[in-house]
Scaffold this motif. Structure first.
Motif, PDB file in Angstrom:
ATOM      1  N   ILE A  52       2.524 -11.529 -18.617  1.00 48.70           N
ATOM      2  CA  ILE A  52       1.294 -11.915 -17.925  1.00 48.70           C
ATOM      3  C   ILE A  52       1.443 -11.679 -16.432  1.00 48.70           C
ATOM      4  N   PHE A  53       2.600 -12.032 -15.897  1.00 50.45           N
ATOM      5  CA  PHE A  53       2.852 -11.850 -14.471  1.00 50.45           C
ATOM      6  C   PHE A  53       2.843 -10.368 -14.093  1.00 50.45           C
ATOM      7  N   TYR A  54       3.449  -9.518 -14.930  1.00 51.90           N
ATOM      8  CA  TYR A  54       3.462  -8.081 -14.644  1.00 51.90           C
ATOM      9  C   TYR A  54       2.045  -7.507 -14.660  1.00 51.90           C
ATOM     10  N   GLN A  55       1.202  -8.024 -15.554  1.00 47.51           N
ATOM     11  CA  GLN A  55      -0.196  -7.574 -15.591  1.00 47.51           C
ATOM     12  C   GLN A  55      -0.912  -7.980 -14.313  1.00 47.51           C
ATOM     13  N   LEU A  56      -0.655  -9.210 -13.846  1.00 45.23           N
ATOM     14  CA  LEU A  56      -1.192  -9.666 -12.561  1.00 45.23           C
ATOM     15  C   LEU A  56      -0.753  -8.733 -11.440  1.00 45.23           C
ATOM     16  N   CYS A  57       0.513  -8.367 -11.432  1.00 46.36           N
ATOM     17  CA  CYS A  57       1.040  -7.489 -10.378  1.00 46.36           C
ATOM     18  C   CYS A  57       0.348  -6.135 -10.380  1.00 46.36           C
ATOM     19  N   GLU A  58       0.110  -5.580 -11.562  1.00 49.91           N
ATOM     20  CA  GLU A  58      -0.549  -4.280 -11.656  1.00 49.91           C
ATOM     21  C   GLU A  58      -1.960  -4.335 -11.079  1.00 49.91           C
ATOM     22  N   GLU A  59      -2.680  -5.401 -11.398  1.00 49.80           N
ATOM     23  CA  GLU A  59      -4.046  -5.533 -10.878  1.00 49.80           C
ATOM     24  C   GLU A  59      -4.035  -5.761  -9.368  1.00 49.80           C
ATOM     25  N   SER A  60      -3.077  -6.542  -8.895  1.00 50.65           N
ATOM     26  CA  SER A  60      -2.973  -6.806  -7.454  1.00 50.65           C
ATOM     27  C   SER A  60      -2.577  -5.562  -6.682  1.00 50.65           C
ATOM     28  N   ASP A  61      -1.704  -4.743  -7.286  1.00 52.39           N
ATOM     29  CA  ASP A  61      -1.256  -3.515  -6.623  1.00 52.39           C
ATOM     30  C   ASP A  61      -2.419  -2.571  -6.356  1.00 52.39           C
ATOM     31  N   CYS A  62      -3.372  -2.535  -7.271  1.00 52.95           N
ATOM     32  CA  CYS A  62      -4.539  -1.663  -7.084  1.00 52.95           C
ATOM     33  C   CYS A  62      -5.331  -2.079  -5.844  1.00 52.95           C
ATOM     34  N   ILE A  63      -5.370  -3.385  -5.576  1.00 49.78           N
ATOM     35  CA  ILE A  63      -6.077  -3.886  -4.397  1.00 49.78           C
ATOM     36  C   ILE A  63      -5.298  -3.571  -3.127  1.00 49.78           C
ATOM     37  N   SER A  64      -4.002  -3.874  -3.134  1.00 51.17           N
ATOM     38  CA  SER A  64      -3.197  -3.698  -1.924  1.00 51.17           C
ATOM     39  C   SER A  64      -3.036  -2.228  -1.553  1.00 51.17           C
TER      40      SER A  64
END
Length: 202
Positions: A52-64
């Motif tokens: 779940i955390f890795y999925q969060l990171c992937e979505e956040s990376d797209c923003i950053s």
């Protein structure tokens, strides 16, 4: 039930009912996820939360990644922060239980510290671009940008805890907190930067 469905259901359940490692499998069972499927796919609660955390990171990376462009503005920073906070709301159980999670799930702890380092590097690069655009003044004292980045990261990681205490657990205000983060920049803004900031706030 496939892996993506189990992650989605587990995330919703943890968000709604709260999260404690000791009670995680009980919540999974109550959510309707078949325990045999869960154990076959993930093997452990720690592995599920890590995914779940890795999925969060992937979505956040797209923003950053959107901030790492030549098109730099305060409005873009505000919008990026707001969208990032909306993603955090989607995975809020992680941020509301961040200490417990990173202390007991080593892969998340390692990835979290990598993220902090990456975000700090991105912010420092952003401050330099804002300075080049004459939106912020240069550092008056060496290390100011470093401190500024730390302030923004700390507020960004723990705004949900404050939100829950002040506004309630079901009344999320990413717009309010994203503007609060942007306001940290005000003492550093040039006249041009202040004009842009007032336009955003209007």
């Amino acid at each position: 039930m496939n892996k993506a469905e189990m992650i989605s259901i587990a995330t919703s359940s943890f968000n709604e009912h709260g999260f404690r490692l000791a009670e995680g499998e009980k919540l999974i069972q109550q959510s309707g996820i078949p325990l045999p499927s869960y154990r076959e796919e993930f093997g452990s609660l720690q592995a599920l939360v890590a995914d779940i955390f890795y999925q969060l990171c992937e979505e956040s990376d797209c923003i950053s990644e959107g901030l790492d462009t030549d098109d730099t503005s305060l409005a873009k920073l505000l919008n990026s922060t707001k969208e990032s906070y909306k993603i955090q709301t989607k995975y809020r159980f992680i941020f509301l239980n961040l200490h417990e999670i990173i202390e007991h799930i080593e892969p998340i702890k390692d990835r979290y510290y990598e993220l902090i380092s990456l975000r700090k590097s991105q912010l420092l690069h952003l401050f330099q671009r804002l300075e080049n655009e004459r939106l912020v003044r240069g550092e008056m004292i060496s290390g100011q940008y470093d401190n500024l980045a730390n302030q923004m990261i700390i507020l960004s990681d723990f705004w949900l805890t404050h939100n829950n205490m002040v506004f309630g657990k079901d009344n999320f205000k990413p717009e309010y907190y994203s503007k609060l983060v942007l306001s940290i920049l005000v003492p550093y803004l040039t006249e041009k930067g202040l004009e842009d900031y007032k336009f955003i706030e209007a």
